[in-house]
Scaffold this motif. Structure first.
Motif, PDB file in Angstrom:
ATOM      1  N   GLU A  21       0.850  -1.182   0.000  1.00 60.71           N
ATOM      2  CA  GLU A  21       0.000   0.000   0.000  1.00 60.71           C
ATOM      3  C   GLU A  21       0.893   1.241   0.000  1.00 60.71           C
ATOM      4  O   GLU A  21       1.635   1.491   0.945  1.00 60.71           O
ATOM      5  N   MET A  22       0.848   1.992  -1.085  1.00 60.15           N
ATOM      6  CA  MET A  22       1.683   3.183  -1.206  1.00 60.15           C
ATOM      7  C   MET A  22       1.055   4.348  -0.445  1.00 60.15           C
ATOM      8  O   MET A  22      -0.160   4.556  -0.484  1.00 60.15           O
ATOM      9  N   THR A  23       1.888   5.098   0.261  1.00 58.32           N
ATOM     10  CA  THR A  23       1.410   6.269   0.988  1.00 58.32           C
ATOM     11  C   THR A  23       1.862   7.537   0.268  1.00 58.32           C
ATOM     12  O   THR A  23       2.977   7.615  -0.239  1.00 58.32           O
ATOM     13  N   ILE A  24       0.968   8.515   0.222  1.00 54.90           N
ATOM     14  CA  ILE A  24       1.265   9.780  -0.468  1.00 54.90           C
ATOM     15  C   ILE A  24       0.982  10.948   0.476  1.00 54.90           C
ATOM     16  O   ILE A  24      -0.119  11.068   1.023  1.00 54.90           O
ATOM     17  N   ALA A  25       1.969  11.795   0.648  1.00 57.47           N
ATOM     18  CA  ALA A  25       1.782  13.021   1.417  1.00 57.47           C
ATOM     19  C   ALA A  25       1.440  14.148   0.446  1.00 57.47           C
ATOM     20  O   ALA A  25       2.242  14.489  -0.425  1.00 57.47           O
ATOM     21  N   PHE A  26       0.240  14.680   0.574  1.00 53.57           N
ATOM     22  CA  PHE A  26      -0.180  15.842  -0.216  1.00 53.57           C
ATOM     23  C   PHE A  26       0.191  17.088   0.587  1.00 53.57           C
ATOM     24  O   PHE A  26      -0.393  17.348   1.642  1.00 53.57           O
ATOM     25  N   TYR A  27       1.167  17.847   0.093  1.00 48.95           N
ATOM     26  CA  TYR A  27       1.470  19.116   0.765  1.00 48.95           C
ATOM     27  C   TYR A  27       0.524  20.185   0.202  1.00 48.95           C
ATOM     28  O   TYR A  27       0.520  20.446  -1.011  1.00 48.95           O
ATOM     29  N   LEU A  28      -0.258  20.812   1.086  1.00 48.35           N
ATOM     30  CA  LEU A  28      -1.191  21.859   0.670  1.00 48.35           C
ATOM     31  C   LEU A  28      -0.843  23.156   1.383  1.00 48.35           C
ATOM     32  O   LEU A  28      -0.575  23.168   2.582  1.00 48.35           O
TER      33      LEU A  28
END
Length: 263
Positions: free
Chosen positions: A69-76
């Protein structure tokens, strides 16, 4: 009488055969995908009629390992463009990625003056991610913050991919990761990206550019294309296709961007 005995013996044999378990290699199942089709069984090879995954034998199921399961950090950042991040967010969550939101602090940020978003983490306590993603909407201004850029520099060597939409590319540029790379951004910011990062080769009129680890896209809808491309790159074309169908996004054309590396 003799014929009757023969019939009885045959019936007994047939009954006994029907009680014997069917060999696991003659039963086909869908690889676990957390859908209703996980419990279905098929008599022959092919694809699952629900999720379209390639069927495997029940025997193979014992040794089957689900993809990581790939994790993605969305920087907003404050003022981030809604569709820049909402489109890819839909792509990645539908495709099975784990997405979390990071900002400079955990204070609510406002997207385009109307949508409040509460980050899951700040740059001080955000967990490690496999992918970092950055988006446009006040991107050029926010990318001047050295605390954010220092955070990116600490993260970029350990992540698998860096992904940007629109002027999110300026975050990557300020962190130095666009040097000697071929990249793109929002069509109205092409010249600004060229001037800001002269070591990068900045292209216009391209939906996305894949350098291998770094994927940059043009604005808004191009971010969806780039996200689907990344899904295809990691999990295969079938999953990306199913995601686009679920989203009713018929614009996606596999390989439409500039792919410089398949790694």
């Amino acid at each position: 009488m003799k014929k009757l005995l023969i019939v009885i013996v045959c019936l007994i044999q047939i009954s006994a055969m029907s009680q014997q378990p069917i060999a696991s290699n003659s039963i086909y199942v869908c690889p676990p995908c957390d859908n209703s089709c996980d419990d279905l069984k098929y008599k022959k090879s092919g694809k699952c009629h629900i999720c379209n995954m390639e069927l495997i034998t029940k025997g193979e199921l014992r040794n089957y390992q689900k993809p990581k399961e790939m994790t993605i950090a969305f920087y907003l950042q404050e003022g981030v463009e809604i569709l820049d991040f909402a489109g890819p967010l839909e792509v990645f969550t539908v495709s099975g990625f784990k997405v979390f939101i990071v900002s400079k602090t955990t204070d609510p940020i406002v997207s385009q003056g109307v949508l409040k978003v509460i980050p899951d983490y700040s740059i001080l306590n955000a967990p490690k991610a496999d992918i970092l993603a950055f988006f446009g909407g006040n991107g050029q201004v926010a990318a001047q913050d050295r605390s954010i850029i220092n955070w990116i520099k600490k993260q970029e060597k350990s992540v698998d991919y860096l992904f940007s939409v629109c002027t999110g590319a300026f975050f990557l540029g300020q962190a130095g990761v666009l040097d000697n790379q071929t990249v793109t951004t929002f069509h109205m910011s092409i010249e600004s990206l060229k001037q800001s990062f002269p070591k990068a080769k900045v292209l216009s009129n391209v939906r996305f550019v894949d350098n291998g680890k770094i994927i940059t896209t043009a604005g808004i809808s191009a971010g969806i294309d780039g996200a689907l491309h990344l899904v295809e790159k990691i999990y295969g074309k079938e999953r990306a296709k199913l995601t686009s169908i679920y989203m009713e996004y018929d614009k996606w054309v596999p390989g439409e961007g500039l792919i410089l590396s398949k790694n």
